[in-house]
Design a protein around this motif. Structure first.
Motif, PDB file in Angstrom:
ATOM      1  N   THR A 100     -19.028   9.601 -38.521  1.00  0.00           N
ATOM      2  CA  THR A 100     -19.942   9.850 -37.416  1.00  0.00           C
ATOM      3  C   THR A 100     -19.927   8.711 -36.400  1.00  0.00           C
ATOM      4  OG1 THR A 100     -21.719   8.927 -38.789  1.00  0.00           O
ATOM      5  CG2 THR A 100     -21.452  11.308 -38.783  1.00  0.00           C
ATOM      6  N   ARG A 101     -19.789   7.494 -36.872  1.00  0.00           N
ATOM      7  CA  ARG A 101     -19.760   6.352 -35.952  1.00  0.00           C
ATOM      8  C   ARG A 101     -18.486   6.367 -35.101  1.00  0.00           C
ATOM      9  NH1 ARG A 101     -23.018   1.900 -35.961  1.00  0.00           N
ATOM     10  NH2 ARG A 101     -22.213   0.064 -34.878  1.00  0.00           N
ATOM     11  N   LEU A 149     -18.869   9.291 -32.523  1.00  0.00           N
ATOM     12  CA  LEU A 149     -19.823   8.970 -31.462  1.00  0.00           C
ATOM     13  C   LEU A 149     -19.253   7.934 -30.497  1.00  0.00           C
ATOM     14  CD1 LEU A 149     -22.591   9.326 -30.207  1.00  0.00           C
ATOM     15  CD2 LEU A 149     -23.491   7.642 -31.823  1.00  0.00           C
ATOM     16  N   LYS A 181     -17.050   9.718 -28.208  1.00  0.00           N
ATOM     17  CA  LYS A 181     -17.846  10.523 -27.278  1.00  0.00           C
ATOM     18  C   LYS A 181     -18.414   9.671 -26.146  1.00  0.00           C
ATOM     19  CE  LYS A 181     -22.224  13.070 -27.128  1.00  0.00           C
ATOM     20  NZ  LYS A 181     -23.369  13.568 -27.924  1.00  0.00           N
ATOM     21  N   ALA A 218     -25.312   5.721 -35.708  1.00  0.00           N
ATOM     22  CA  ALA A 218     -25.002   7.075 -35.259  1.00  0.00           C
ATOM     23  C   ALA A 218     -26.034   8.005 -35.880  1.00  0.00           C
ATOM     24  CB  ALA A 218     -23.589   7.462 -35.669  1.00  0.00           C
ATOM     25  N   HIS A 257     -28.465  11.570 -36.169  1.00  0.00           N
ATOM     26  CA  HIS A 257     -28.264  13.023 -36.113  1.00  0.00           C
ATOM     27  C   HIS A 257     -29.484  13.722 -35.520  1.00  0.00           C
ATOM     28  CE1 HIS A 257     -25.150  12.104 -39.145  1.00  0.00           C
ATOM     29  NE2 HIS A 257     -24.588  13.222 -38.764  1.00  0.00           N
ATOM     30  N   PRO A 294     -19.936  16.324 -32.440  1.00  0.00           N
ATOM     31  CA  PRO A 294     -20.282  15.305 -31.430  1.00  0.00           C
ATOM     32  C   PRO A 294     -21.600  15.573 -30.709  1.00  0.00           C
ATOM     33  CG  PRO A 294     -17.956  15.878 -31.307  1.00  0.00           C
ATOM     34  CD  PRO A 294     -18.576  16.848 -32.257  1.00  0.00           C
ATOM     35  N   LEU A 331     -24.816  14.086 -32.346  1.00  0.00           N
ATOM     36  CA  LEU A 331     -24.894  12.646 -32.592  1.00  0.00           C
ATOM     37  C   LEU A 331     -25.461  11.921 -31.381  1.00  0.00           C
ATOM     38  CD1 LEU A 331     -21.397  12.125 -34.278  1.00  0.00           C
ATOM     39  CD2 LEU A 331     -23.595  12.467 -35.414  1.00  0.00           C
ATOM     40  N   TRP A 332     -26.265  10.901 -31.640  1.00  0.00           N
ATOM     41  CA  TRP A 332     -26.797  10.046 -30.579  1.00  0.00           C
ATOM     42  C   TRP A 332     -26.935   8.626 -31.103  1.00  0.00           C
ATOM     43  CZ3 TRP A 332     -31.809   7.949 -31.341  1.00  0.00           C
ATOM     44  CH2 TRP A 332     -32.533   8.524 -32.398  1.00  0.00           C
ATOM     45  N   GLU A 333     -26.876   7.662 -30.197  1.00  0.00           N
ATOM     46  CA  GLU A 333     -26.914   6.247 -30.571  1.00  0.00           C
ATOM     47  C   GLU A 333     -28.345   5.738 -30.547  1.00  0.00           C
ATOM     48  OE1 GLU A 333     -24.708   2.030 -29.341  1.00  0.00           O
ATOM     49  OE2 GLU A 333     -24.863   3.660 -27.887  1.00  0.00           O
TER      50      GLU A 333
END
Length: 296
Positions: free
Chosen positions: A184-185, A188, A191, A202, A204, A214, A217-219
């Motif tokens: 996931t990292r 992201l 992205k 990362a 969810h 993608p 996922l958000w930071e």
């Protein structure tokens, strides 16, 4: 006379023909020529004897009618095929026989990590160690894109394509890097077009750890992730925490019966803690709503 006595003593006490040491009570001569350790070494390294017929063995054959070395003979006596497991294979200076692995061979032509993985997975071929495959970021994204998304949630579950850690997150390595990273990292970062900051995660939107879609996922920081968890009501608070000794009913009773004071003699915190089986600090946290704040 002294020289004759010394010569007779030397004749009566023969020494090993390999190392020249005299025999000892626990290391006697075998065949009046070699002590036990040298005798075994000579049996393993005698070039005048025929070579064992087991493929990739190369050891001298046993003395007698058999054409196998000692180890292959013993393995055959136990009902095993000596050629199936070349346990005496020389690994020094060789690389792991798994094509993508660059570590030195140590066990049966495999490196220690590949060999241990094979033993943990029922003697499977270590070539299937997917999380050690030397992928590029483009290979990783192509593999994730090939995963059919869930028709309801839209998640792309990577648990069947990657090795997962204890938290259920898929992990892998990228070409040129040996450290394991969460999928996931990596997704992201691609992205966003930049590496993720060291203090961020990362997160969810779907709260599904194996998902690598993608758009899900958000930071965010650890605090952002925890705040998002609490907002969705997924946090283990109150009775949802398996280690909690209190209940909403007990919390209400503590707040009603609490007597404030300037010290421990004026306040009844210690008595409440002993009655409800918790520490005094837990009583203070309940009263000042640092915990169980959702209970009125």
């Amino acid at each position: 006379m002294a020289d004759t006595t010394t010569l007779l003593a030397a004749v009566e006490t023969p020494a090993c023909a390999v190392c020249g040491k005299p025999p000892e009570p626990d290391n006697r001569l075998k065949g009046n020529a070699h002590i036990r350790y040298c005798y075994q070494w000579r049996r393993r390294n005698d070039t005048s004897r025929p070579v064992c017929t087991t493929p990739e063995c190369g050891r001298p054959a046993r003395v007698g009618s058999t054409d196998s070395c000692d180890r292959c003979y013993q393995r055959a006596q136990r009902g095993n095929d000596p050629a199936r497991r070349p346990f005496h294979q020389q690994n020094k200076g060789m690389a792991c026989k798994v094509e993508w692995c660059e570590d030195a061979a140590s066990h049966l032509g495999w490196c220690k990590n590949c060999y241990d993985w094979s033993r943990r997975n029922g003697d499977s071929d270590p070539t299937a160690r997917r999380y050690r495959y030397n992928r590029t970021v483009e290979d990783l994204l192509a593999l994730i894109t090939a995963i059919t998304p869930d028709p309801v949630t839209g998640c792309r579950d990577t648990s069947a394509a990657f090795f997962t850690n204890k938290g259920g997150y898929a992990i892998t390595t990228i070409a040129g890097e040996k450290r394991l990273q969460t999928v996931t990292r990596i997704v992201l970062a691609h992205k966003l077009g930049r590496p993720l900051l060291p203090a961020t995660q990362a997160c969810h939107t779907c709260d599904n750890p194996p998902c690598a879609e993608p758009s899900h996922l958000w930071e965010g920081t650890a605090a952002d992730n925890s705040r998002d968890r609490d907002t969705k009501g997924r946090g283990a608070r109150g009775e949802g925490n398996g280690r909690s000794r209190l209940t909403p009913r007990r919390v209400k009773a503590i707040r009603v019966r609490y007597v404030p004071g300037n010290n421990q003699h004026e306040s009844n915190v210690a008595a409440l803690a002993a009655e409800f089986g918790v520490k005094p600090q837990a009583i203070r946290d309940v009263v000042h709503r640092r915990t169980w704040a959702h209970v009125e």
